[in-house]
Design a protein around this motif. Sequence first.
Motif, PDB file in Angstrom:
ATOM      1  N   GLY A 143      43.290  46.400  48.983  1.00 51.14           N
ATOM      2  CA  GLY A 143      43.541  45.040  49.436  1.00 51.14           C
ATOM      3  C   GLY A 143      44.910  44.561  49.007  1.00 51.14           C
ATOM      4  O   GLY A 143      45.900  45.300  49.062  1.00 51.14           O
ATOM      5  N   PHE A 144      44.984  43.315  48.536  1.00 55.94           N
ATOM      6  CA  PHE A 144      46.278  42.731  48.173  1.00 55.94           C
ATOM      7  C   PHE A 144      47.023  43.597  47.175  1.00 55.94           C
ATOM      8  O   PHE A 144      48.228  43.866  47.335  1.00 55.94           O
ATOM      9  N   ASP A 145      46.330  44.073  46.138  1.00 56.35           N
ATOM     10  CA  ASP A 145      46.996  44.856  45.102  1.00 56.35           C
ATOM     11  C   ASP A 145      47.495  46.199  45.625  1.00 56.35           C
ATOM     12  O   ASP A 145      48.590  46.648  45.286  1.00 56.35           O
ATOM     13  N   SER A 146      46.693  46.839  46.476  1.00 56.26           N
ATOM     14  CA  SER A 146      47.141  48.126  47.008  1.00 56.26           C
ATOM     15  C   SER A 146      48.277  47.938  48.028  1.00 56.26           C
ATOM     16  O   SER A 146      49.157  48.797  48.155  1.00 56.26           O
ATOM     17  N   ARG A 147      48.272  46.813  48.730  1.00 57.35           N
ATOM     18  CA  ARG A 147      49.383  46.543  49.646  1.00 57.35           C
ATOM     19  C   ARG A 147      50.683  46.286  48.881  1.00 57.35           C
ATOM     20  O   ARG A 147      51.769  46.644  49.351  1.00 57.35           O
ATOM     21  N   VAL A 148      50.582  45.665  47.712  1.00 58.30           N
ATOM     22  CA  VAL A 148      51.765  45.524  46.861  1.00 58.30           C
ATOM     23  C   VAL A 148      52.294  46.900  46.469  1.00 58.30           C
ATOM     24  O   VAL A 148      53.496  47.153  46.503  1.00 58.30           O
ATOM     25  N   ARG A 176      46.861  37.257  54.178  1.00 59.25           N
ATOM     26  CA  ARG A 176      45.801  36.951  55.138  1.00 59.25           C
ATOM     27  C   ARG A 176      44.505  37.568  54.637  1.00 59.25           C
ATOM     28  O   ARG A 176      44.531  38.627  53.988  1.00 59.25           O
ATOM     29  N   PRO A 177      43.361  36.965  54.950  1.00 62.33           N
ATOM     30  CA  PRO A 177      42.102  37.619  54.584  1.00 62.33           C
ATOM     31  C   PRO A 177      41.968  38.973  55.275  1.00 62.33           C
ATOM     32  O   PRO A 177      42.411  39.151  56.415  1.00 62.33           O
ATOM     33  N   ILE A 178      41.377  39.917  54.586  1.00 66.64           N
ATOM     34  CA  ILE A 178      41.184  41.265  55.122  1.00 66.64           C
ATOM     35  C   ILE A 178      39.732  41.429  55.534  1.00 66.64           C
ATOM     36  O   ILE A 178      38.829  41.148  54.739  1.00 66.64           O
ATOM     37  N   PRO A 179      39.466  41.862  56.767  1.00 65.34           N
ATOM     38  CA  PRO A 179      38.073  42.096  57.179  1.00 65.34           C
ATOM     39  C   PRO A 179      37.568  43.432  56.637  1.00 65.34           C
ATOM     40  O   PRO A 179      38.039  44.496  57.040  1.00 65.34           O
ATOM     41  N   TYR A 180      36.643  43.381  55.704  1.00 64.01           N
ATOM     42  CA  TYR A 180      36.068  44.576  55.088  1.00 64.01           C
ATOM     43  C   TYR A 180      34.671  44.833  55.629  1.00 64.01           C
ATOM     44  O   TYR A 180      33.940  43.903  56.009  1.00 64.01           O
ATOM     45  N   ILE A 192      32.522  41.395  55.435  1.00 65.15           N
ATOM     46  CA  ILE A 192      33.011  40.255  54.668  1.00 65.15           C
ATOM     47  C   ILE A 192      34.514  40.150  54.833  1.00 65.15           C
ATOM     48  O   ILE A 192      35.167  41.100  55.258  1.00 65.15           O
ATOM     49  N   GLU A 193      35.056  38.991  54.495  1.00 59.46           N
ATOM     50  CA  GLU A 193      36.495  38.843  54.383  1.00 59.46           C
ATOM     51  C   GLU A 193      36.835  38.721  52.908  1.00 59.46           C
ATOM     52  O   GLU A 193      36.117  38.060  52.145  1.00 59.46           O
ATOM     53  N   ALA A 194      37.902  39.376  52.494  1.00 57.77           N
ATOM     54  CA  ALA A 194      38.288  39.360  51.085  1.00 57.77           C
ATOM     55  C   ALA A 194      39.791  39.519  50.955  1.00 57.77           C
ATOM     56  O   ALA A 194      40.464  40.024  51.860  1.00 57.77           O
ATOM     57  N   THR A 195      40.298  39.095  49.812  1.00 63.27           N
ATOM     58  CA  THR A 195      41.699  39.318  49.487  1.00 63.27           C
ATOM     59  C   THR A 195      41.896  40.693  48.880  1.00 63.27           C
ATOM     60  O   THR A 195      42.872  41.382  49.166  1.00 63.27           O
ATOM     61  N   LEU A 196      40.939  41.103  48.058  1.00 63.96           N
ATOM     62  CA  LEU A 196      40.952  42.454  47.503  1.00 63.96           C
ATOM     63  C   LEU A 196      39.563  42.811  47.018  1.00 63.96           C
ATOM     64  O   LEU A 196      38.742  41.936  46.728  1.00 63.96           O
ATOM     65  N   VAL A 227      37.462  39.608  45.348  1.00 58.06           N
ATOM     66  CA  VAL A 227      38.182  38.334  45.420  1.00 58.06           C
ATOM     67  C   VAL A 227      38.158  37.911  46.879  1.00 58.06           C
ATOM     68  O   VAL A 227      38.739  38.572  47.737  1.00 58.06           O
ATOM     69  N   GLY A 228      37.442  36.828  47.159  1.00 59.84           N
ATOM     70  CA  GLY A 228      37.242  36.398  48.532  1.00 59.84           C
ATOM     71  C   GLY A 228      38.504  35.827  49.167  1.00 59.84           C
ATOM     72  O   GLY A 228      39.588  35.814  48.558  1.00 59.84           O
ATOM     73  N   PRO A 229      38.381  35.349  50.389  1.00 61.51           N
ATOM     74  CA  PRO A 229      39.541  34.754  51.060  1.00 61.51           C
ATOM     75  C   PRO A 229      40.059  33.572  50.247  1.00 61.51           C
ATOM     76  O   PRO A 229      39.282  32.758  49.748  1.00 61.51           O
ATOM     77  N   CYS A 230      41.360  33.493  50.096  1.00 60.21           N
ATOM     78  CA  CYS A 230      41.919  32.376  49.342  1.00 60.21           C
ATOM     79  C   CYS A 230      43.340  32.109  49.787  1.00 60.21           C
ATOM     80  O   CYS A 230      44.006  32.966  50.370  1.00 60.21           O
ATOM     81  N   SER A 231      43.795  30.922  49.466  1.00 57.78           N
ATOM     82  CA  SER A 231      45.165  30.540  49.785  1.00 57.78           C
ATOM     83  C   SER A 231      46.127  31.149  48.768  1.00 57.78           C
ATOM     84  O   SER A 231      45.717  31.658  47.716  1.00 57.78           O
ATOM     85  N   ARG A 232      47.403  31.074  49.072  1.00 58.62           N
ATOM     86  CA  ARG A 232      48.396  31.553  48.120  1.00 58.62           C
ATOM     87  C   ARG A 232      48.286  30.784  46.801  1.00 58.62           C
ATOM     88  O   ARG A 232      48.377  31.366  45.716  1.00 58.62           O
ATOM     89  N   THR A 233      48.075  29.482  46.911  1.00 52.74           N
ATOM     90  CA  THR A 233      47.976  28.661  45.700  1.00 52.74           C
ATOM     91  C   THR A 233      46.802  29.091  44.843  1.00 52.74           C
ATOM     92  O   THR A 233      46.928  29.236  43.618  1.00 52.74           O
TER      93      THR A 233
END
Length: 295
Positions: A143-148, A176-180, A192-196, A227-233
């Motif tokens: 997810g987010f961490d692996s994309r980094v 953006r939320p990732i569809p898992y 589900i949708e998740a950030t990671l 970690v579910g869908p969330c905003s940058r903040t």
Amino acid sequence: MTSDVSLFVNPSAGRGRGARAAGPAADHLRRAGFGVRSVVGADAADALRRARAAVEAGTSALVAVGGDGMVSLALQAVAGTDTPLGVVAAGTGNDFARAAGLPLRDPAAAGRVVAEALKEGRIRELDLGRTGDRWFGTVLASGFDSRVNDRGNRMRWPTGRLRYDVAVLAELAALRPIPYRIALDDAPEREIEATLIAVGNGPSYGGGMRICADAEMDDGLFDVCVVGPCSRTTLLRVFPRVYRGTHPSHPVVTVHRAARVRLAAPGVTGYADGERIGPLPLEARTVPAAVRLLV
């Protein structure tokens, strides 16, 4: 089994700390009466071939000298065998050694632990994760961490840690939320949708980020942090809490426990022990008592 110990060395680990750490560790082993042989490869594939040859020849132990990447490579050689693993943590992250309670960046102390453990038969049997034919000891990230990681690995500038700081900012901008699709053990697959989603055999990755804070390495189960869908903040508020392991109390985070995890998501790469595994879908399963760690 011989009285020789194989030091599996990454000379470049921790900007040269790997090479410097080998000497003090070898000194303790020799004073304890062990012969010491160094195993160094021209590249990762060659190093793994040499490590497997040492295991097949009956070395008393394979001792990984370096960071989590070196430990991960050593696991590919010793997992599922009777050959014990020693760790002289001399890298940047050292998450495997940290989780196991071993000395960090103190090669003399780490060498002493290995020597005394061999003399006294102090072995701790730990679980490992396995995905395909790849073993891992700490965390499978997606997810987010692996994309980094993906973005950082593609970048040629800047260098060092700053490269990944820039990659984090770039991925935040594209968040953006990732569809898992996820399935735990024998439960039905869910969308589900998740950030990671992180699958933890151990608690931390990235040099002490406790993403799966309560994961234990000998309980036969993964901790699965979603970690579910969330905003940058929200992500910027939650992520610093990962270092303390307090993020599961945030409403956007859920933690599950399972012995087998199946993950699928478009355009997402899996990383285990910080090493690239490949694109999802992936299935990870726990293998109890897969490695015999000298402690």
